[in-house]
Design an enzyme around this catalytic site. Structure first.
Site, PDB file in Angstrom:
ATOM      1  N   LYS A 148       0.838  -1.024   0.027  1.00  0.00           N
ATOM      2  CA  LYS A 148       0.084   0.043  -0.033  1.00  0.00           C
ATOM      3  C   LYS A 148       0.773   1.330   0.044  1.00  0.00           C
ATOM      4  CE  LYS A 148      -3.601   2.083   2.476  1.00  0.00           C
ATOM      5  NZ  LYS A 148      -4.954   2.017   3.623  1.00  0.00           N
TER       6      LYS A 148
ATOM      7  N   SER B 153      30.794 -19.776 -25.156  1.00  0.00           N
ATOM      8  CA  SER B 153      30.199 -21.040 -24.690  1.00  0.00           C
ATOM      9  C   SER B 153      31.081 -21.653 -23.598  1.00  0.00           C
ATOM     10  CB  SER B 153      29.815 -21.957 -25.814  1.00  0.00           C
ATOM     11  OG  SER B 153      29.053 -21.260 -26.819  1.00  0.00           O
ATOM     12  N   LEU B 154      30.394 -22.762 -22.895  1.00  0.00           N
ATOM     13  CA  LEU B 154      31.196 -23.403 -22.051  1.00  0.00           C
ATOM     14  C   LEU B 154      31.332 -25.036 -22.416  1.00  0.00           C
ATOM     15  CD1 LEU B 154      29.905 -22.266 -18.518  1.00  0.00           C
ATOM     16  CD2 LEU B 154      31.855 -21.554 -19.543  1.00  0.00           C
TER      17      LEU B 154
ATOM     18  N   GLU C 146      28.886 -22.430  -9.413  1.00  0.00           N
ATOM     19  CA  GLU C 146      27.849 -21.379  -9.586  1.00  0.00           C
ATOM     20  C   GLU C 146      26.740 -22.621 -10.100  1.00  0.00           C
ATOM     21  OE1 GLU C 146      29.724 -17.129 -10.557  1.00  0.00           O
ATOM     22  OE2 GLU C 146      29.045 -18.393 -12.204  1.00  0.00           O
TER      23      GLU C 146
ATOM     24  N   LYS D 176      24.029 -23.630 -12.958  1.00  0.00           N
ATOM     25  CA  LYS D 176      23.795 -23.528 -14.418  1.00  0.00           C
ATOM     26  C   LYS D 176      22.406 -23.297 -14.708  1.00  0.00           C
ATOM     27  CE  LYS D 176      25.190 -25.154 -18.829  1.00  0.00           C
ATOM     28  NZ  LYS D 176      24.073 -25.031 -19.462  1.00  0.00           N
TER      29      LYS D 176
ATOM     30  N   ASP E  97      18.754 -22.430 -16.316  1.00  0.00           N
ATOM     31  CA  ASP E  97      17.853 -23.018 -17.530  1.00  0.00           C
ATOM     32  C   ASP E  97      17.038 -21.990 -17.986  1.00  0.00           C
ATOM     33  OD1 ASP E  97      16.711 -26.487 -18.757  1.00  0.00           O
ATOM     34  OD2 ASP E  97      17.604 -24.687 -19.715  1.00  0.00           O
TER      35      ASP E  97
ATOM     36  N   TYR F  88      26.035 -13.177 -13.280  1.00  0.00           N
ATOM     37  CA  TYR F  88      27.402 -13.862 -12.877  1.00  0.00           C
ATOM     38  C   TYR F  88      28.646 -13.429 -13.694  1.00  0.00           C
ATOM     39  CZ  TYR F  88      25.322 -16.356 -16.946  1.00  0.00           C
ATOM     40  OH  TYR F  88      24.757 -16.478 -18.020  1.00  0.00           O
TER      41      TYR F  88
ATOM     42  N   LYS G 219      34.612 -22.632 -12.184  1.00  0.00           N
ATOM     43  CA  LYS G 219      35.432 -21.694 -12.511  1.00  0.00           C
ATOM     44  C   LYS G 219      36.619 -21.564 -11.705  1.00  0.00           C
ATOM     45  CE  LYS G 219      31.554 -18.787 -14.148  1.00  0.00           C
ATOM     46  NZ  LYS G 219      30.890 -17.681 -14.207  1.00  0.00           N
TER      47      LYS G 219
ATOM     48  N   LYS H 250      27.100 -31.154 -16.405  1.00  0.00           N
ATOM     49  CA  LYS H 250      26.073 -31.356 -16.693  1.00  0.00           C
ATOM     50  C   LYS H 250      25.347 -32.631 -15.919  1.00  0.00           C
ATOM     51  CE  LYS H 250      23.792 -30.037 -20.200  1.00  0.00           C
ATOM     52  NZ  LYS H 250      23.004 -28.867 -20.045  1.00  0.00           N
TER      53      LYS H 250
ATOM     54  N   CYS I 257       0.477 -57.024 -38.620  1.00  0.00           N
ATOM     55  CA  CYS I 257       0.885 -55.553 -38.921  1.00  0.00           C
ATOM     56  C   CYS I 257      -0.438 -54.571 -38.441  1.00  0.00           C
ATOM     57  CB  CYS I 257       1.318 -55.294 -40.054  1.00  0.00           C
ATOM     58  SG  CYS I 257       1.836 -53.703 -40.624  1.00  0.00           S
TER      59      CYS I 257
ATOM     60  N   CYS J 141      -1.135 -52.734 -42.213  1.00  0.00           N
ATOM     61  CA  CYS J 141      -1.692 -53.913 -43.126  1.00  0.00           C
ATOM     62  C   CYS J 141      -2.191 -55.128 -43.139  1.00  0.00           C
ATOM     63  CB  CYS J 141      -0.599 -53.768 -44.380  1.00  0.00           C
ATOM     64  SG  CYS J 141       0.665 -54.908 -43.790  1.00  0.00           S
TER      65      CYS J 141
ATOM     66  N   CYS K 256       7.104 -56.713 -39.874  1.00  0.00           N
ATOM     67  CA  CYS K 256       6.071 -56.752 -41.122  1.00  0.00           C
ATOM     68  C   CYS K 256       7.042 -56.839 -42.382  1.00  0.00           C
ATOM     69  CB  CYS K 256       5.273 -55.563 -41.235  1.00  0.00           C
ATOM     70  SG  CYS K 256       4.279 -55.779 -42.768  1.00  0.00           S
TER      71      CYS K 256
ATOM     72  N   CYS L 242       2.885 -52.449 -47.834  1.00  0.00           N
ATOM     73  CA  CYS L 242       2.593 -52.023 -46.349  1.00  0.00           C
ATOM     74  C   CYS L 242       2.769 -50.217 -46.295  1.00  0.00           C
ATOM     75  CB  CYS L 242       3.488 -52.415 -45.355  1.00  0.00           C
ATOM     76  SG  CYS L 242       3.170 -51.714 -43.585  1.00  0.00           S
TER      77      CYS L 242
END
Length: 672
Positions: free
Chosen positions: A32, A79-80, A120, A122, A124, A228, A292, A316, A410, A413, A426, A432
Site C-alpha cells: 500500500k 560457450s562453456l 555456480e 547453471k 536453464d 554472474y 570456474k 551437466k 501388422c 496392413c 512386417c 505396407c
C-alpha cells in the site's frame, strides 16, 4: 518542491524499495505504501510530460515492437565446454593444472597461484547481456551467436530485479546473466490462465517472453534474472571472481546465493553431488553447475580455445527421473518394417517439459523391464537432454496391471508379423503403406538424394493419389498429373520435377544410403562407394569380400549381399538407371601427408567435437592417410571420442584400442 526534483526523489526511493523486494527479498514497506508513491510518480509524469530513464513506470511494458534489431556485443559471450561425468571434469582439471604448471616453469619470477575454484548453478533460461553506460541501462541483448545478439531492451526493462541504473558511473560495462521464470511464478500464472494460454515449462516461458515483440506480454510473466559475469568494463579490473561478484552485489544486481568457493578440487566434486541431490528443491530450473578458476590473472593466461574458456567448465547433471501412470501402448511401423511400441503415459513434468509419450524400444525391452503387465500401473521414466523419455521399469514388482498385448499382425496392413530377436517385423515391404512412405521419404532426404522441398506429406500424397510405391516411381512423375493434385500448382510441380531431375547425379555414397540397406549408415555406404567406386561392383560384392573391409562385420556383409540379391531391389535399381539416375563415383582422395600419425590407420569418430565438426575432422584424417569408418572392431586402430561418446568408446576401451579424448592433442596430431 520542484516537480523534477520530486520525481528524482520518488524514483530513487521506489527503486530502493524494488531492489530490497525483488533482489534481496527483504521488503522495506508494504504494498500500500509503495503504491501511494508509485501513483504520485505517475501523476507527476503525466503533468510534466517527462519520464526519466530509470523510472519504475518503464517496467510495465511499452508499445508493440516491429522487430528485433541486431546488437554486437562489446566482448564475446563464450560457450562453456561440458563435462557429462566426473571423469571428464577431472580431465579438465588436470589440463588446467598442467597449463598452470607449464607457465610457472617458464615464468618463475611471476608464477600463478595454486588454483582455487568457484561453483555456480547453471540456470536453464535465456542468456542476457546488459550494457550500462555511465550508470544507465542503455541496451539488453540475447546471446545470439556469441558475437551478435538481438536487442531486447524493452522486454528486459520489465524484469523488476534488473536495475535500470547502478551506482557505478565511470564508463561502459557489459553484465551477463540468465533470465528465468521461477517455478512458483509459473504455477501461479497457469492457475489463472485458460487451458489454451497455459505455459508448458519455465524455460520456454522465459525465453518466449523475452523474445515477444509485445513488452506488455513480457511484463505479465513476472520474470527474474541472476547475474554472474562482467564481460566488458571500462577503467576497472578485478583480481578474483569473489571481487567481481561483490561488485555485482554492490551495484544492485541479483546474484544467486548458491555460489561456493573451494581451495581443494575434491571439495568441488562433493559440492556438485550435493547440488544435484538438492536441485528438485529449487524454485527455478537448473541443468548443471559451472566450475570456474577464481584468479583473474590465471584466467588471462589460460585463455580460450576456439569456442571455450580453458578456465571454466559446465558440469551437466544426469537425466532426471520421475514416475507416472502407463496408460496405453500403440505400435508404429518403420521404414524397415520394424514394429516399435510407443507408450502413452499420464502427463507429468520432467526436466522442465510435459511428458506424455515414452519409448519402449521393442518387445524384448518390455519383457526385460517387467512391463508385460504394466498398463494402469506406476512406472519410472527418465528424460535425457531432448531425447524422448524412456520407461525404466515398474515401481512395483507385482504383475498388477493390464497386459500389453503384442500384435500378431501388422497394425497398418494386417500382414502376419515375424519376430527376429527382440523385434517384430512386417515383411509386406511392397504393400505396407507406412513402410512405403518412410522409404520414399528417406530416399529423398537431405543426406540421401536431397530432393529439395520433398517431405513426408509429399510422399503420402504421391502414394495415395498417384500410386507412387517405390523411389523409382519418382523418376516417372509427369507434370500434367502433378498439377491436378490438391495444393500442387504449376510452380510447385515444376520445382519438384526439377529437384528430382537434379537428384539424378548425386554421388554414389548418397545413392547407396538412399536405398536404405539394412544395418548400414552413412559412414558404411560412403566406405563402400570409396572402395568399389562403381554401383555394380557394390551390388556384386560377396560376403567374403565385404568382411575384409574395415567397417563391416559378418552381419552387415550378409545384409548387403541379401539386399542386392533381392529381385525386386535389382528391378527397382534398374528402373532408376533406365530413367536417367547416374550415381557419380567419388573423387580420388587427396592425401597430403602419408607420414602423419594417422597414415594407414583405421579411425572411428564418435561423440561431439567442440572445435570442429566430425565431417571436417574426417576430411582432415583422410587427407593425412587415415581410413575413417563408422563402427569399432578389432580392425580399428584409433577411436576419437568427443562429448557424449557412448557405446563406441566403451567398446574401444574393452578392446584396448587407442582412444583420443583431448581435443588439443587431437588438433596437434591433425597438424592444425
Amino acid at each position: 518542491m520542484d516537480p523534477m526534483h520530486e520525481m528524482e526523489e520518488l524514483i530513487t526511493e521506489l527503486n530502493k524499495y524494488s531492489y530490497h523486494y525483488y533482489t534481496l527479498d527483504e521488503p522495506l514497506v508494504d504494498d500500500k505504501e509503495y503504491d501511494v508513491l508509485y501513483d504520485r510518480l505517475i501523476q507527476l509524469e503525466e503533468v510534466s510530460g517527462m519520464v526519466l530513464p530509470d523510472s519504475p513506470t518503464q517496467r510495465v511494458g511499452g508499445e508493440l515492437l516491429k522487430g528485433f534489431l541486431p546488437h554486437r556485443h562489446l566482448s564475446p559471450l563464450w560457450s562453456l565446454d561440458k563435462a557429462q561425468n566426473l571423469e571428464k571434469l577431472a580431465s579438465w582439471h588436470t589440463r588446467a593444472r598442467k597449463l598452470i604448471a607449464d607457465y610457472n616453469t617458464k615464468n618463475p619470477d611471476t608464477p600463478l597461484p595454486e588454483p582455487s575454484y568457484a561453483i555456480e548453478l547453471k540456470f536453464d533460461g535465456l542468456t542476457l547481456n546488459l550494457t550500462y553506460e555511465n550508470g544507465k541501462l542503455v541496451q539488453a541483448a540475447t546471446r545470439g551467436n556469441g558475437v551478435t545478439g538481438e536487442g531486447i531492451l524493452e522486454q528486459v526493462k520489465t524484469i523488476r530485479s534488473i536495475p535500470l541504473s547502478i551506482p557505478f558511473k565511470e564508463g561502459k560495462i557489459e553484465v551477463q546473466g540468465e533470465g528465468i521464470m521461477n517455478l512458483s511464478v509459473l504455477a501461479a500464472y497457469n492457475e489463472s490462465a485458460t487451458d489454451k494460454d497455459k505455459l508448458k515449462n519455465a524455460r520456454n516461458a522465459a525465453a518466449g517472453a523475452l523474445r515477444n515483440l509485445n513488452p506488455k506480454v513480457t511484463a505479465t510473466r513476472r520474470l527474474s534474472a541472476f547475474f554472474y559475469n562482467i564481460g566488458y568494463m571500462d577503467g576497472i579490473q578485478f583480481e578474483s571472481h569473489q571481487e567481481m561478484m561483490q561488485f555485482l552485489k554492490d551495484n544492485h544486481f541479483k546474484v544467486n546465493p548458491y555460489i561456493f568457493y573451494f581451495e581443494n578440487f575434491d571439495d568441488v566434486i562433493a559440492q556438485l553431488e550435493d547440488i544435484q541431490a538438492q536441485r528438485t528443491g529449487l524454485d527455478y530450473l537448473i541443468d548443471g553447475a559451472v566450475v570456474k578458476i577464481t584468479d583473474m590473472r590465471t584466467r588471462e593466461v589460460l585463455g580460450y580455445t576456439d569456442k571455450f574458456p580453458r578456465w571454466a567448465i559446465a558440469y551437466k547433471f544426469e537425466a532426471e527421473e520421475t514416475s507416472t501412470i502407463l496408460e496405453s501402448v500403440s505400435w508404429n511401423v518403420g521404414r524397415t518394417g520394424k514394429i516399435t511400441p510407443l507408450a502413452r503415459v499420464e502427463a507429468v513434468e520432467l526436466a522442465g517439459v510435459t511428458v506424455q509419450n515414452c519409448t519402449l524400444n521393442n518387445i524384448g525391452d518390455i519383457e526385460r523391464k517387467n512391463l508385460k503387465y504394466a498398463i494402469g500401473t506406476r512406472v519410472f521414466i527418465r528424460r535425457s537432454n531432448e531425447v524422448i523419455p524412456e520407461i525404466l521399469g515398474k515401481v512395483t514388482e507385482e504383475n498388477d496391471g493390464e497386459e500389453i498385448i503384442f500384435p500378431e499382425k501388422c497394425p497398418a496392413c494386417g500382414f502376419p508379423l515375424e519376430q527376429r530377436g527382440a523385434h517384430l517385423f512386417c515383411n509386406n515391404t511392397l504393400e505396407c503403406t507406412p513402410q512405403i512412405i518412410a522409404k520414399i521419404t528417406h530416399f529423398a532426404s537431405r543426406d540421401a538424394m536431397d530432393i529439395e522441398t520433398f517431405s513426408i506429406m509429399t510422399a503420402q500424397q504421391l502414394h495415395s493419389e498417384l500410386e507412387v510405391k517405390e523411389p523409382a516411381d519418382l523418376y516417372a512423375l509427369e507434370f500434367e498429373k502433378l498439377v491436378e493434385l490438391e495444393r500442387f500448382g504449376e510452380r510447385k510441380a515444376k520445382n519438384l520435377l526439377q529437384a528430382i531431375e537434379d537428384s539424378k547425379t548425386r554421388d554414389l555414397a548418397s545413392f547407396l544410403y538412399a536405398l536404405g540397406i539394412p544395418n548400414t549408415g552413412k559412414s558404411t555406404t560412403r566406405m563402400l562407394a570409396e572402395h568399389y567406386r562403381d554401383l555394380h561392383k557394390v551390388m556384386n560384392a560377396t560376403v567374403e569380400e565385404l568382411i575384409e573391409l574395415p567397417d563391416i562385420g559378418n552381419i552387415v556383409a550378409e545384409s548387403i549381399v541379401a539386399f542386392f540379391a533381392d529381385p525386386f531391389m535389382q528391378a527397382s535399381i534398374q528402373k532408376m538407371l533406365d530413367r536417367g539416375v547416374q550415381p557419380q563415383s567419388p573423387a580420388e582422395p587427396v592425401v597430403i601427408n602419408t607420414d602423419s600419425y594417422f597414415a594407414g590407420k583405421i579411425v572411428v569418430l564418435t561423440g561431439t567435437l567442440q572445435t570442429m565438426t566430425r565431417e571436417d575432422a574426417a576430411a582432415r584424417l583422410e587427407s593425412l592417410g587415415a581410413k575413417v569408418t563408422g563402427s569399432v572392431s578389432k580392425k580399428t586402430d584409433i577411436v576419437i571420442a568427443g562429448e557424449k561418446a557412448g557405446s563406441k568408446l566403451t567398446k574401444a576401451q574393452e578392446l584396448g584400442i587407442e582412444v583420443i579424448e583431448d581435443e588439443e592433442e587431437l588438433k596437434r596430431l591433425l597438424e592444425l
